[in-house]
Design an enzyme around this catalytic site. Structure first.
Site, mmCIF file in Angstrom:
data_model
loop_
_atom_site.group_PDB
_atom_site.id
_atom_site.type_symbol
_atom_site.label_atom_id
_atom_site.label_comp_id
_atom_site.label_asym_id
_atom_site.label_seq_id
_atom_site.Cartn_x
_atom_site.Cartn_y
_atom_site.Cartn_z
ATOM 1 N N ARG A 1 -8.374 -0.499 5.533
ATOM 2 C CA ARG A 1 -7.588 0.503 4.808
ATOM 3 C C ARG A 1 -6.264 -0.079 4.319
ATOM 4 O O ARG A 1 -5.718 0.396 3.318
ATOM 5 C CB ARG A 1 -7.256 1.676 5.743
ATOM 6 C CG ARG A 1 -8.425 2.522 6.111
ATOM 7 C CD ARG A 1 -7.974 3.690 6.918
ATOM 8 N NE ARG A 1 -6.960 4.451 6.179
ATOM 9 C CZ ARG A 1 -6.370 5.548 6.630
ATOM 10 N NH1 ARG A 1 -6.674 6.004 7.824
ATOM 11 N NH2 ARG A 1 -5.485 6.169 5.906
ATOM 12 N N ILE B 1 9.500 7.039 16.337
ATOM 13 C CA ILE B 1 9.027 7.747 15.134
ATOM 14 C C ILE B 1 7.764 8.556 15.458
ATOM 15 O O ILE B 1 7.675 9.739 15.149
ATOM 16 C CB ILE B 1 8.733 6.766 13.969
ATOM 17 C CG1 ILE B 1 9.914 5.823 13.728
ATOM 18 C CG2 ILE B 1 8.354 7.534 12.706
ATOM 19 C CD1 ILE B 1 11.161 6.451 13.185
ATOM 20 N N ARG C 1 -3.892 10.784 4.687
ATOM 21 C CA ARG C 1 -2.771 11.725 4.624
ATOM 22 C C ARG C 1 -1.939 11.571 3.362
ATOM 23 O O ARG C 1 -1.348 12.519 2.870
ATOM 24 C CB ARG C 1 -1.842 11.509 5.808
ATOM 25 C CG ARG C 1 -2.343 12.002 7.111
ATOM 26 C CD ARG C 1 -1.304 11.720 8.159
ATOM 27 N NE ARG C 1 -0.011 12.268 7.760
ATOM 28 C CZ ARG C 1 0.388 13.504 7.986
ATOM 29 N NH1 ARG C 1 -0.381 14.314 8.654
ATOM 30 N NH2 ARG C 1 1.559 13.918 7.566
ATOM 31 N N LYS D 1 0.837 -1.215 0.000
ATOM 32 C CA LYS D 1 0.000 0.000 0.000
ATOM 33 C C LYS D 1 0.862 1.252 0.000
ATOM 34 O O LYS D 1 0.639 2.188 -0.763
ATOM 35 C CB LYS D 1 -0.908 -0.006 1.239
ATOM 36 C CG LYS D 1 -1.532 1.338 1.563
ATOM 37 C CD LYS D 1 -2.387 1.305 2.814
ATOM 38 C CE LYS D 1 -1.664 1.539 4.112
ATOM 39 N NZ LYS D 1 -1.355 2.954 4.440
ATOM 40 N N ASN D 2 1.853 1.274 0.886
ATOM 41 C CA ASN D 2 2.616 2.514 1.058
ATOM 42 C C ASN D 2 3.622 2.761 -0.071
ATOM 43 O O ASN D 2 4.143 3.865 -0.197
ATOM 44 C CB ASN D 2 3.318 2.526 2.428
ATOM 45 C CG ASN D 2 2.318 2.718 3.553
ATOM 46 O OD1 ASN D 2 1.150 3.016 3.310
ATOM 47 N ND2 ASN D 2 2.762 2.532 4.783
ATOM 48 N N ASP E 1 5.492 0.770 11.914
ATOM 49 C CA ASP E 1 4.232 0.167 11.463
ATOM 50 C C ASP E 1 4.060 -1.282 11.944
ATOM 51 O O ASP E 1 3.019 -1.895 11.691
ATOM 52 C CB ASP E 1 4.129 0.219 9.927
ATOM 53 C CG ASP E 1 3.877 1.628 9.430
ATOM 54 O OD1 ASP E 1 3.562 2.505 10.247
ATOM 55 O OD2 ASP E 1 4.007 1.859 8.209
ATOM 56 N N CYS F 1 -4.798 12.838 13.279
ATOM 57 C CA CYS F 1 -4.513 11.434 13.029
ATOM 58 C C CYS F 1 -4.391 10.703 14.358
ATOM 59 O O CYS F 1 -3.807 11.238 15.308
ATOM 60 C CB CYS F 1 -3.213 11.356 12.252
ATOM 61 S SG CYS F 1 -2.716 9.696 11.883
ATOM 62 N N ARG G 1 0.995 14.939 13.124
ATOM 63 C CA ARG G 1 1.867 14.638 11.985
ATOM 64 C C ARG G 1 1.947 15.854 11.067
ATOM 65 O O ARG G 1 1.171 15.990 10.132
ATOM 66 C CB ARG G 1 1.331 13.408 11.217
ATOM 67 C CG ARG G 1 1.368 12.149 12.053
ATOM 68 C CD ARG G 1 0.659 11.003 11.370
ATOM 69 N NE ARG G 1 1.371 10.475 10.228
ATOM 70 C CZ ARG G 1 0.877 9.558 9.409
ATOM 71 N NH1 ARG G 1 -0.346 9.087 9.610
ATOM 72 N NH2 ARG G 1 1.580 9.126 8.385
ATOM 73 N N PRO G 2 2.922 16.726 11.334
ATOM 74 C CA PRO G 2 3.035 17.945 10.512
ATOM 75 C C PRO G 2 3.527 17.634 9.099
ATOM 76 O O PRO G 2 3.967 16.508 8.819
ATOM 77 C CB PRO G 2 4.073 18.784 11.269
ATOM 78 C CG PRO G 2 4.858 17.809 12.075
ATOM 79 C CD PRO G 2 3.974 16.634 12.348
HETATM 80 C C1 EPZ Z 1 4.762 6.989 6.212
HETATM 81 O O1 EPZ Z 1 4.095 8.108 6.772
HETATM 82 C C2 EPZ Z 1 3.775 5.855 6.186
HETATM 83 N N1 EPZ Z 1 2.611 6.209 5.379
HETATM 84 C C3 EPZ Z 1 3.355 5.489 7.605
HETATM 85 O O2 EPZ Z 1 2.528 4.338 7.551
HETATM 86 C C4 EPZ Z 1 4.603 5.160 8.435
HETATM 87 O O3 EPZ Z 1 4.227 4.930 9.768
HETATM 88 C C5 EPZ Z 1 5.594 6.315 8.362
HETATM 89 O O4 EPZ Z 1 5.903 6.630 6.974
HETATM 90 C C6 EPZ Z 1 6.918 6.027 9.060
HETATM 91 O O5 EPZ Z 1 7.530 4.896 8.484
HETATM 92 C C7 EPZ Z 1 2.632 6.048 4.074
HETATM 93 O O6 EPZ Z 1 3.618 5.654 3.482
HETATM 94 C C8 EPZ Z 1 1.380 6.332 3.330
HETATM 95 P P1 EPZ Z 1 7.077 10.280 8.103
HETATM 96 P P2 EPZ Z 1 4.755 9.549 6.704
HETATM 97 O O7 EPZ Z 1 6.945 11.593 7.413
HETATM 98 O O8 EPZ Z 1 5.633 9.660 5.524
HETATM 99 C C9 EPZ Z 1 7.762 13.624 11.432
HETATM 100 C C10 EPZ Z 1 0.621 3.040 7.990
HETATM 101 O O9 EPZ Z 1 0.183 2.541 9.057
HETATM 102 N N2 EPZ Z 1 7.492 14.605 10.375
HETATM 103 O O10 EPZ Z 1 8.185 9.391 7.685
HETATM 104 O O11 EPZ Z 1 3.677 10.550 6.860
HETATM 105 C C11 EPZ Z 1 6.531 12.778 11.735
HETATM 106 O O12 EPZ Z 1 5.631 13.452 12.589
HETATM 107 C C12 EPZ Z 1 1.147 4.449 7.963
HETATM 108 O O13 EPZ Z 1 0.626 2.413 6.919
HETATM 109 C C13 EPZ Z 1 7.654 15.953 10.631
HETATM 110 O O14 EPZ Z 1 8.024 16.373 11.752
HETATM 111 O O15 EPZ Z 1 5.682 9.523 8.004
HETATM 112 C C14 EPZ Z 1 7.168 11.550 12.337
HETATM 113 O O16 EPZ Z 1 7.511 11.796 13.676
HETATM 114 C C15 EPZ Z 1 0.899 5.207 9.226
HETATM 115 N N3 EPZ Z 1 7.400 16.854 9.635
HETATM 116 C C16 EPZ Z 1 8.444 11.386 11.502
HETATM 117 O O17 EPZ Z 1 8.696 12.694 10.945
HETATM 118 C C17 EPZ Z 1 7.020 16.447 8.385
HETATM 119 O O18 EPZ Z 1 6.824 17.307 7.505
HETATM 120 C C18 EPZ Z 1 8.380 10.373 10.390
HETATM 121 O O19 EPZ Z 1 7.164 10.519 9.665
HETATM 122 C C19 EPZ Z 1 6.881 15.072 8.117
HETATM 123 C C20 EPZ Z 1 7.124 14.178 9.146
#
Ligand code: EPZ
Length: 423
Positions: free
Chosen positions: A402, A332, A94, A24-25, A310, A118, A123-124
């Site tokens: 989902r 994370i 998202r 999916k991701n 995850d 969320c 999640r910014p």
């Molecule tokens: C992806 O989300 C995945 N989603 C998530 O899977 C997964 O948990 C996550 O990566 C971490 O591996 C998809 O691929 C669709 P990040 P993503 O940006 O990219 C912080 C699932 O269950 N951050 O890597 O949105 C954030 O808050 C989902 O399938 C900022 O501070 O996650 C977190 O602490 C849930 N500012 C860290 O970085 C930003 O602009 C990593 O998040 C972006 C992120």
């Protein structure tokens, strides 16, 4: 929305073979990236999931044509009528924000809703926006929308994409997808190395993008003028595979996973081995066999190749039945612990101390009515229910739908007793 429930009777011992679906991701950002390649794209290995349908709807709203057909999706991106990502869609998923980079690169402008709240915590999207601004985009927030313009086109530069919790998967996807059509050379430092980002990069290369350093934290991109539509097969879902490994581990099971890339799961395999649960590689996947005597261990979630956030919830469920105390640390998403309260309803012994959870192994889990809160937390409840005594009722199964294709059918085929009911 149908409010289905699962009635799960346990304990069972899983045995047999399971075929893992496409990721999916990986699929979601790759679907968005087809915007960069005007014409008829065909994506294969696409799981039949509600998040995928939501992405199709988002792309159709902007003028693309999509046609899903048993594991493949045809996406015709010849016409983009309005580079717009509606709040009603992005608030549900998202990953909708992934269309921002591709729209900006192709159309020179985009208006995409800021994602909503969320269940796994705040999640910014600041890293996404910072990266696109460094490529020359002007970005404003208006009425809850990210309004982005790149009037003179995007220009390559050196970008550091690290954040407070390390790299960002979807920010890397967004900035990489924008940079492939930017003028000149872009270097992304602290790029996410998750296999889903690598898969996107490989798909972009197939479209004609020039990217080196794929799979590493430093991506170098030489912008090209246009990209061509492709046929591309996405990687198998490592998180679905990891969830089935957890299900086998907790049920004294013996499972063969097909269409699984064990090299994407090394941190998970390492933990399973330290829990006394061997996993062996096979020709197209792996085999796991658990004798049920689970040793306690410590798990810390980290960016890839570390242990994936995850799978934190599902492995917490497994460690609830370990022979001693374990510590789980979430690095994370520090608030990603909605499953603790529900697992405790099933007689787990859990104590949260900030981003750490102390899991004291218990002799047995006991069935209870529980509430699914988000995708992976719900998967953890299913994993726990397979080993729990009695009938667990999992409410709000739409969270699981989902991200897991036919999860109850796949589990029932290897010995689970799960009944889906619409209420
Ligand atoms: C992806 O989300 C995945 N989603 C998530 O899977 C997964 O948990 C996550 O990566 C971490 O591996 C998809 O691929 C669709 P990040 P993503 O940006 O990219 C912080 C699932 O269950 N951050 O890597 O949105 C954030 O808050 C989902 O399938 C900022 O501070 O996650 C977190 O602490 C849930 N500012 C860290 O970085 C930003 O602009 C990593 O998040 C972006 C992120």
């Amino acid at each position: 929305m149908a409010l289905d429930i699962f009635k799960i009777t346990g304990p069972v011992s899983l045995a047999g073979a399971v075929t893992i679906s496409g990721s999916k991701n990986a699929a979601l950002p790759i679907m968005a990236a087809t915007i960069l390649a005007p014409g008829k794209n065909t994506l294969l290995g696409i799981p039949n999931l509600s998040d995928i349908s939501v992405m199709c709807k988002l792309m159709e709203d902007m003028g693309c044509k999509t046609n899903a057909d048993g594991g493949s999706i045809a996406i015709d991106t010849t016409n983009i009528e309005k580079p717009f990502g509606d709040y009603e869609i992005v608030r549900k998923m998202r990953a909708g924000v992934c269309v921002l980079g591709p729209l900006l690169a192709r159309q020179g402008r985009a208006e995409v809703s800021m994602p909503g709240g969320c269940a796994i915590g705040y999640r910014p999207v600041d890293i996404h926006l910072r990266g696109l601004q460094e490529l020359g985009a002007k970005i404003e927030l208006k009425n809850g929308y990210i309004v982005a313009h790149a009037n003179g086109g995007l220009k390559g530069t050196n970008i550091f994409l690290g954040g407070p919790f390390g790299s960002s998967v979807l920010a890397t996807a967004n900035v990489l997808s924008a940079a492939v059509l930017a003028k000149g050379k872009t270097v992304i430092e602290s790029a996410a190395c998750e296999p889903e980002v690598t898969d996107l990069a490989n798909c972009l290369v197939k479209m004609g993008a020039k990217i080196s350093g794929i799979g590493s934290p430093q991506l170098t991109i030489h912008g090209v003028k246009h990209l061509n539509p492709v046929e591309y097969t996405v990687i198998p879902d490592r998180i679905e595979a990891g969830t089935f490994l957890a299900a086998a581990a907790i049920t004294k099971g013996k499972l063969k996973l097909k269409n699984c890339r064990l090299e994407h799961l090394m941190a998970v395999v390492d933990k399973l081995r330290s829990m006394n649960i061997p996993v062996e590689e096979t020709q197209d996947g792996c085999e796991i066999s658990s004798n049920g005597r689970i040793q306690p261990t410590d798990i810390t979630t980290l960016p890839y190749p570390g242990f994936p956030t995850d799978l934190q919830a599902q492995f917490m469920a497994v460690l609830c039945l370990a022979n001693g105390n374990s510590v789980i640390t979430e690095k994370i998403f520090p608030d990603r612990f909605m499953h603790i309260a529900e697992l405790s309803r099933m007689a787990a012994n859990l104590r949260k101390e900030g981003p750490h959870v102390i899991v004291s192994g218990v002799e047995k889990l006991i069935a209870a009515p529980v509430m699914a809160s988000d995708l992976r937390a719900s998967a953890a409840l299913v994993v726990a229910a397979l080993a729990a005594y009695g009938q667990t009722v999992v409410n709000r199964v739409y969270h699981i739908d989902r991200g897991y294709e036919k999860i109850e059918e796949k589990l029932n085929a290897v010995g689970a007793k799960i009944e889906r009911q619409s209420v």
